[in-house]
Design a protein around this motif. Structure first.
Motif, mmCIF file in Angstrom:
data_model
loop_
_atom_site.group_PDB
_atom_site.id
_atom_site.type_symbol
_atom_site.label_atom_id
_atom_site.label_comp_id
_atom_site.label_asym_id
_atom_site.label_seq_id
_atom_site.Cartn_x
_atom_site.Cartn_y
_atom_site.Cartn_z
ATOM 1 N N GLY A 163 56.217 63.988 1.963
ATOM 2 C CA GLY A 163 55.794 62.824 2.838
ATOM 3 C C GLY A 163 54.870 62.735 3.040
ATOM 4 O O GLY A 163 53.824 61.460 3.619
ATOM 5 N N LEU A 164 53.584 63.635 2.908
ATOM 6 C CA LEU A 164 52.019 63.071 2.497
ATOM 7 C C LEU A 164 51.928 62.425 0.821
ATOM 8 O O LEU A 164 52.097 63.036 0.061
ATOM 9 N N ILE A 165 51.074 61.815 1.731
ATOM 10 C CA ILE A 165 49.975 61.105 0.427
ATOM 11 C C ILE A 165 49.325 61.776 -0.347
ATOM 12 O O ILE A 165 49.597 61.436 -1.531
ATOM 13 N N ARG A 166 48.847 63.516 -0.314
ATOM 14 C CA ARG A 166 47.852 63.800 -1.320
ATOM 15 C C ARG A 166 48.727 65.068 -0.795
ATOM 16 O O ARG A 166 48.008 66.746 -1.510
ATOM 17 N N ASP A 167 50.582 64.717 -0.115
ATOM 18 C CA ASP A 167 50.593 66.245 -0.011
ATOM 19 C C ASP A 167 50.125 67.351 0.708
ATOM 20 O O ASP A 167 50.385 68.857 0.965
ATOM 21 N N ASP A 168 48.990 66.136 1.175
ATOM 22 C CA ASP A 168 48.352 67.672 2.310
ATOM 23 C C ASP A 168 47.454 66.863 3.914
ATOM 24 O O ASP A 168 48.492 65.316 4.134
ATOM 25 N N ALA A 169 47.410 67.578 4.766
ATOM 26 C CA ALA A 169 47.439 66.773 6.253
ATOM 27 C C ALA A 169 46.135 68.181 7.099
ATOM 28 O O ALA A 169 46.584 69.015 6.264
ATOM 29 N N LEU A 170 45.692 67.464 8.153
ATOM 30 C CA LEU A 170 45.135 68.410 8.431
ATOM 31 C C LEU A 170 46.659 69.025 10.141
ATOM 32 O O LEU A 170 47.495 68.263 10.965
ATOM 33 N N SER A 171 46.634 70.495 10.067
ATOM 34 C CA SER A 171 47.302 70.536 11.168
ATOM 35 C C SER A 171 46.996 71.471 12.069
ATOM 36 O O SER A 171 46.267 72.739 12.191
ATOM 37 N N MET A 172 47.420 71.366 13.295
ATOM 38 C CA MET A 172 47.049 72.597 14.832
ATOM 39 C C MET A 172 48.270 73.037 14.937
ATOM 40 O O MET A 172 49.206 72.147 15.745
ATOM 41 N N SER A 173 48.308 73.645 16.497
ATOM 42 C CA SER A 173 49.444 74.276 17.212
ATOM 43 C C SER A 173 48.327 73.963 18.370
ATOM 44 O O SER A 173 47.715 74.621 18.450
ATOM 45 N N GLY A 174 49.651 74.699 19.089
ATOM 46 C CA GLY A 174 49.566 74.736 21.267
ATOM 47 C C GLY A 174 48.784 73.883 21.217
ATOM 48 O O GLY A 174 49.239 72.186 21.269
ATOM 49 N N TRP A 175 47.779 73.761 22.396
ATOM 50 C CA TRP A 175 47.314 72.618 23.102
ATOM 51 C C TRP A 175 45.450 72.513 22.043
ATOM 52 O O TRP A 175 44.950 73.781 21.528
ATOM 53 N N TRP A 176 45.797 71.477 21.447
ATOM 54 C CA TRP A 176 44.596 71.608 20.996
ATOM 55 C C TRP A 176 44.043 69.428 20.746
ATOM 56 O O TRP A 176 44.432 69.261 21.975
ATOM 57 N N TRP A 177 42.579 69.390 20.741
ATOM 58 C CA TRP A 177 42.246 68.117 20.269
ATOM 59 C C TRP A 177 41.128 68.201 19.003
ATOM 60 O O TRP A 177 40.768 69.354 18.672
ATOM 61 N N VAL A 178 41.186 67.160 18.129
ATOM 62 C CA VAL A 178 40.465 66.819 17.020
ATOM 63 C C VAL A 178 39.928 65.684 16.734
ATOM 64 O O VAL A 178 40.764 65.187 17.070
ATOM 65 N N LYS A 186 32.663 45.672 8.273
ATOM 66 C CA LYS A 186 32.299 44.672 9.670
ATOM 67 C C LYS A 186 33.988 43.893 9.776
ATOM 68 O O LYS A 186 33.973 43.705 9.052
ATOM 69 N N GLY A 187 34.588 44.047 11.382
ATOM 70 C CA GLY A 187 35.739 43.192 11.378
ATOM 71 C C GLY A 187 36.972 43.523 12.498
ATOM 72 O O GLY A 187 36.212 44.444 13.118
ATOM 73 N N LYS A 188 37.542 42.495 12.644
ATOM 74 C CA LYS A 188 38.490 42.941 13.348
ATOM 75 C C LYS A 188 39.830 43.833 12.964
ATOM 76 O O LYS A 188 40.728 43.356 11.974
ATOM 77 N N TYR A 189 40.198 44.697 13.627
ATOM 78 C CA TYR A 189 41.418 45.799 12.751
ATOM 79 C C TYR A 189 42.603 46.013 13.723
ATOM 80 O O TYR A 189 41.790 45.906 14.986
ATOM 81 N N ARG A 190 43.741 46.535 13.160
ATOM 82 C CA ARG A 190 43.866 47.560 14.213
ATOM 83 C C ARG A 190 44.602 48.422 13.865
ATOM 84 O O ARG A 190 44.651 48.941 12.453
ATOM 85 N N ILE A 191 44.595 49.533 14.511
ATOM 86 C CA ILE A 191 44.597 50.782 13.942
ATOM 87 C C ILE A 191 45.591 51.320 14.289
ATOM 88 O O ILE A 191 46.064 51.849 15.442
ATOM 89 N N THR A 192 46.437 52.497 13.459
ATOM 90 C CA THR A 192 47.781 53.032 13.457
ATOM 91 C C THR A 192 47.548 54.709 12.406
ATOM 92 O O THR A 192 46.320 54.640 11.650
ATOM 93 N N GLY A 193 48.001 55.429 12.753
ATOM 94 C CA GLY A 193 47.824 56.689 12.583
ATOM 95 C C GLY A 193 49.137 57.043 11.925
ATOM 96 O O GLY A 193 50.397 56.756 12.392
ATOM 97 N N ASN A 194 49.181 57.841 10.565
ATOM 98 C CA ASN A 194 50.112 58.754 10.415
ATOM 99 C C ASN A 194 50.436 60.185 10.866
ATOM 100 O O ASN A 194 50.040 61.268 10.321
#
Length: 493
Positions: A396-411, A420-428
């Motif tokens: 189900g991933l676009i190019r079959d890849d993703a960034l992955s982490m586990s536990g406590w983290w930030w990225v 430039k312009g006005k956007y709505r930001i979402t994420g998968n």
């Protein structure tokens, strides 16, 4: 021979499986499944008298052993007749007069490390580079497939147990010229070429590779070139005419903000885009300009900067496009293509789409992990046990890849330049098992809970007044797994 290879492969596969179990790797082992009793590619070539010249080269370079193992591979195979015509073209009588390095390059130029059948080929280029890192251009004349503008596939899709073979009507000579040399060698583009020379853009466009860490990395460009005949239709008959049209400061055309410099730079894209790489509908593609992109719409035609009201656009001259170069491709366009700021369009950006990440052998092939969150990548920063490049086919991933982490983290990731312009930001976020906070350019814009829909919950609504890159950071507020596939920027009208 093939039975020996298969027996060895089976034993090696068992050892690999044993090692994976012993060392606790969670990735499923991929074993070579023999799907036919056909010959391997090297055996096919050796068994045919009409391909003896190419077989001799395979044996002399030792590359026959490459085509005897798992693969899958694609081989574009010229006959003895084509090889001898190539010797004549090069002024030699035998392959033995070539250096060993050239023979290896010549042979690898005909090999792709993936199975490409004729049904996988479209107008543009084969999606995978060949074994020397060059893309093979593909076009059609009627139902015939033409490679690199010169070589017709004369017999298609000969299946072997480790790939596929296509007979071709002309040897594929290794590409040597960069995009600037492709243009400067054609007098029909003298005005445009002179513009690249006077702005010094030619210096950038002649770079083929550079050292990145301990190995060379390839540069990739696309040139939207204009022929002299097109300039002439607009009353431009010399480089001085063209300079005068776009700047009042002809003595400063090497300056980044000079109108003529920006005009020439706008025709140079910061990646290689063959026609087959241009996506359906309207998408933006990065130019070398630090603050702009170019809009290309693909529907009934290939349309550059389509005006939604007047329906006017700049078109490609298809027959004069897809010209291969060592560091990209050159297209011919039918119009002046002045600089303009395209309207924002939806951008679905993959968080793994970074130049330095793409240099690894693991990319789109297997897992890799890193522990230094500040110095490994230019545009990915993190804290946590480690960052994992996750790769899994059909999950189900676009190019079959993703960034992955586990536990406590930030990225945190830095995006490409966004109009430039006005956007709505979402994420998968593929996991959905964590609570996390979202920061855009350092500002906390959302707190996301496990109960929130993973793909539709708004992360932020922003209005950007300049075209530039941005930083998006997520910080988990409950421990768990992260699989971060994309960030989606949707324009708000």
């Amino acid at each position: 021979m093939k039975n020996i290879v298969w027996r060895i492969s089976a034993k090696v596969s068992k050892l690999i499986l044993f090692a994976l179990i012993m060392f606790g790797c969670k990735q499923d082992p991929v074993l070579w499944k023999v799907v036919s009793t056909q010959q391997v590619i090297s055996e096919y070539v050796a068994s045919r008298e009409d391909f003896s010249e190419f077989n001799k080269i395979l044996e002399s370079t030792g590359l026959n052993s490459l085509l005897a193992v798992r693969g899958p591979y694609t081989l574009f195979l010229p006959s003895d007749e084509q090889m001898k015509a190539y010797y004549t073209e090069k002024g030699v009588k035998s392959y033995t007069e070539f250096s060993e390095d050239f023979l290896k390059t010549l042979t690898l130029n005909h090999i792709i490390n993936r199975q490409i059948e004729s049904g996988d080929i479209g107008l543009g280029a084969i999606s995978e580079p060949n074994a020397i890192g060059d893309f093979i251009v593909t076009e059609f004349v009627g139902s015939d497939i033409i490679l690199n503008k010169k070589s017709k596939i004369i017999k298609r899709d000969i299946l072997a147990s480790n790939g596929v073979v296509h007979h071709i009507g002309k040897v594929l000579d290794p590409i040597a010229k960069n995009v600037y040399e492709v243009l400067s060698g054609n007098p029909s583009y003298s005005i445009f070429t002179e513009g690249l020379r006077r702005t010094n853009l030619k210096d950038t466009l002649q770079i083929i590779s550079f050292m990145y860490g301990k190995k060379p990395a390839r540069t990739r460009f696309t040139i939207l070139a204009i022929a002299d005949s097109t300039f002439n239709r607009f009353g431009i008959t010399s480089i001085n005419d063209l300079i005068a049209k776009y700047t009042n400061a002809p003595d400063s055309i090497t300056y980044l903000n000079n109108g003529f410099y920006r005009y020439m730079e706008y025709h140079c894209l910061a990646n290689t885009y063959f026609l087959s790489d241009l996506r359906l509908n309207t998408n933006l593609y990065p130019t070398l300009t630090y603050d702009n992109n170019v809009s290309i719409t693909v529907d009934t035609d290939y349309k550059i900067n389509l005006d939604p009201k007047t329906k006017e656009y700049t078109s490609f001259v298809i027959d004069l496009s897809n010209n291969p170069a060592k560091n990209g491709t050159v297209h011919t366009i039918l119009g002046l293509l002045p600089v303009q700021q395209p309207r924002p369009v939806t951008l679905v950006w993959e968080t793994t789409d970074h130049f330095d990440m793409k240099q690894g052998d693991y990319y789109t092939k297997y897992y890799e992990r890193w522990f230094d969150g500040q110095n490994t990548f230019a545009n990915i920063k993190w804290e946590g046990d480690y960052l994992l490049y996750y790769y899994k086919i059909n999950h189900g991933l676009i190019r079959d890849d993703a960034l992955s982490m586990s536990g406590w983290w930030w990225v945190e990731v830095t995006t490409p330049k966004i109009m430039k312009g006005k956007y709505r930001i979402t994420g998968n976020i593929w996991s959905g098992q964590i609570n996390y906070a979202v920061y855009v350019d350092g500002v906390n814009t959302a707190l996301i809970k496990t109960s929130d829909p993973a793909n539709s919950t708004t992360w932020a609504e922003v209005e950007w007044t300049t075209t530039t890159t941005h930083k998006v950071k997520i910080v988990n507020t409950s421990p768990g797994l992260l699989f971060w596939d994309t960030i989606i920027f949707t324009p708000i009208n």
